[in-house]
Write a protein that holds these residues in place. Structure first.
Motif, short mmCIF file in Angstrom:
data_model
loop_
_atom_site.label_atom_id
_atom_site.label_comp_id
_atom_site.label_asym_id
_atom_site.label_seq_id
_atom_site.Cartn_x
_atom_site.Cartn_y
_atom_site.Cartn_z
N ILE A 171 35.33 50.75 37.42
CA ILE A 171 36.11 50.09 36.37
C ILE A 171 37.59 50.12 36.71
O ILE A 171 38.29 49.11 36.64
N ALA A 172 38.10 51.30 37.10
CA ALA A 172 39.53 51.45 37.35
C ALA A 172 39.98 50.82 38.65
O ALA A 172 41.14 50.41 38.78
N ASP A 173 39.08 50.74 39.63
CA ASP A 173 39.50 50.22 40.92
C ASP A 173 39.15 48.75 41.11
O ASP A 173 39.91 48.02 41.74
N LEU A 174 38.01 48.31 40.57
CA LEU A 174 37.55 46.94 40.83
C LEU A 174 37.67 46.05 39.59
O LEU A 174 38.30 44.99 39.63
N MET A 175 37.07 46.48 38.48
CA MET A 175 37.09 45.64 37.28
C MET A 175 38.50 45.42 36.75
O MET A 175 38.79 44.42 36.09
N ILE A 176 39.42 46.34 37.03
CA ILE A 176 40.79 46.22 36.52
C ILE A 176 41.44 44.90 36.95
O ILE A 176 42.32 44.38 36.26
N HIS A 177 40.98 44.32 38.06
CA HIS A 177 41.48 43.01 38.48
C HIS A 177 41.21 41.96 37.40
O HIS A 177 42.09 41.20 37.00
N ASP A 178 39.96 41.92 36.92
CA ASP A 178 39.59 40.93 35.90
C ASP A 178 40.16 41.29 34.54
O ASP A 178 40.47 40.40 33.74
N ILE A 179 40.30 42.57 34.27
CA ILE A 179 40.94 42.99 33.02
C ILE A 179 42.37 42.46 32.96
O ILE A 179 42.80 41.89 31.95
N ASP A 180 43.11 42.65 34.04
CA ASP A 180 44.49 42.16 34.07
C ASP A 180 44.53 40.64 33.97
O ASP A 180 45.34 40.08 33.22
N PHE A 181 43.66 39.95 34.73
CA PHE A 181 43.68 38.50 34.70
C PHE A 181 43.37 37.95 33.30
O PHE A 181 44.06 37.05 32.81
N LEU A 182 42.34 38.47 32.66
CA LEU A 182 41.94 37.94 31.36
C LEU A 182 42.96 38.25 30.27
O LEU A 182 43.18 37.43 29.37
N ARG A 183 43.62 39.40 30.37
CA ARG A 183 44.72 39.66 29.42
C ARG A 183 45.86 38.67 29.66
O ARG A 183 46.47 38.18 28.71
N TRP A 184 46.17 38.38 30.92
CA TRP A 184 47.20 37.40 31.28
C TRP A 184 46.84 36.02 30.75
O TRP A 184 47.69 35.31 30.20
#
Length: 336
Positions: A171-184
């Motif tokens: 979650i912290a290393d891989l999924m965080i990419h999509d978390i940041d993108f979707l919040r953006w």
């Protein structure tokens, strides 16, 4: 502008390649406790190799430090660079807890240096186009999104990834990419619910984000896939749907498990079909922000927010309950 790199693994090499193509930028120092990695990168770039950060700081004059060490070491080298008056380009995640992230941001502010965080998905052209489509109203009111990001387990190349205290897990290393993108792309997140299963070199997570707008996103991240790294995103609104799938360019896929004798030394780095490397675009953008004293596409606050959502997902995994996020504009106040 003179650049130094601490951490000469996979991402250190990616940063080095990016810097070599930026005008009026010179890589002057590379450092790794595994001195052989620093020596290899030195031969490729012409930068001087160091086995310790202290020696590099003492013997080399540089303006910017790329922090490409394992995630649990981001804070240490960011603080040391800030105290030495060096700008910092730090790989994501910014840190593994909010207290460390806040301290890193404050230290850079107090010492008058810039802090940039490598949420590189914002520089992948297909993701930029999705963001633009939303901003231009082409999808209407966005309601639902799905995102997937899967690849082989990086711990098979670099064992520290297996330790959640050092990497944060999938979650912290891989999924965080999509978390940041979707919040953006979709705005602030209101609540988070997560599931995570680990078995040896399998690390799978599913997370649901509820946004302040009422939109919902379902995210998947998977380490342990026996095939090439791949991503997919679908965002649906009242006027239409936009999709990106890294595997749609070919019609036949044969996936084989990685060989134990393959001698892989670095973790897999996702690529983009675009002509220019998103990593090179990102680094050139950050250097331009330093030169022009301008705001970056992704700020340190953005990185902090992405980490906050990530940690909320991990807390949900532990408790089995949804986690509500409290919104604030000040670093250190956003606590689930």
């Amino acid at each position: 502008m003179k650049i130094a790199i601490v951490g000469c693994g996979g991402m250190g090499n990616v940063h080095a390649s990016g810097y070599m193509n930026i005008p009026d930028v010179k890589l002057v120092g590379v450092c790794d406790v595994d001195f052989s990695l620093a020596q290899e990168l030195s031969k490729r770039t012409g930068a001087k190799a160091f086995a310790s950060f202290e020696a590099m700081l003492r013997e080399t004059d540089f303006d910017v430090l790329s922090v490409t060490v394992p995630s649990y070491l981001h804070k240490e080298f960011t603080l040391r660079a800030a105290e030495a008056g060096k700008h910092v380009i730090c790989e994501k995640p910014l840190a593994l807890n909010l207290e460390d992230a806040a301290e890193m941001i404050r230290s850079c502010e107090q010492h008058g240096v810039r802090l940039f965080v490598g949420h590189v998905v914002r520089f992948f052209p297909e993701y930029v186009q999705m963001k633009q489509a939303i901003d231009q109203g082409k999808l209407g009111r966005v309601g639902v999104a799905h995102a997937k990001r899967i690849g082989s387990h990086p711990g098979n190349a670099r064992p520290w990834f297996f330790d959640e205290d050092k990497s944060g897990g999938v979650i912290a290393d891989l999924m965080i990419h999509d978390i940041d993108f979707l919040r953006w792309a979709m705005g602030e997140v209101k609540s988070v619910y997560g599931l995570n299963q680990r078995v040896k070199d399998i690390d799978y997570a599913a997370v649901t984000l509820l946004f302040e707008s009422g939109a919902v996103a379902n995210l998947e991240a998977f380490w342990g896939y026996h095939g090439p790294f791949q991503t997919a995103v679908e965002i649906a609104g009242s006027k239409g749907i936009i999709r990106s799938d890294s595997m749609k360019s070919s019609s036949l896929h044969i996936c084989k498990a990685p060989s134990d004798t393959g001698g892989r030394r670095f973790a897999e780095v996702p690529q983009s079909p675009g002509y220019a490397s998103p990593y090179a675009l990102e680094l050139a953008h950050f250097i331009g922000c330093i030169r022009e004293d301008s705001e970056p596409v992704v700020t340190a606050l953005d990185a902090y927010k992405a980490l906050e959502i990530t940690l909320a997902a991990m807390e949900s995994v532990r408790t089995g309950q949804s986690v509500l996020l409290q919104q604030s504009s000040k670093i250190g106040e956003e606590t689930p």
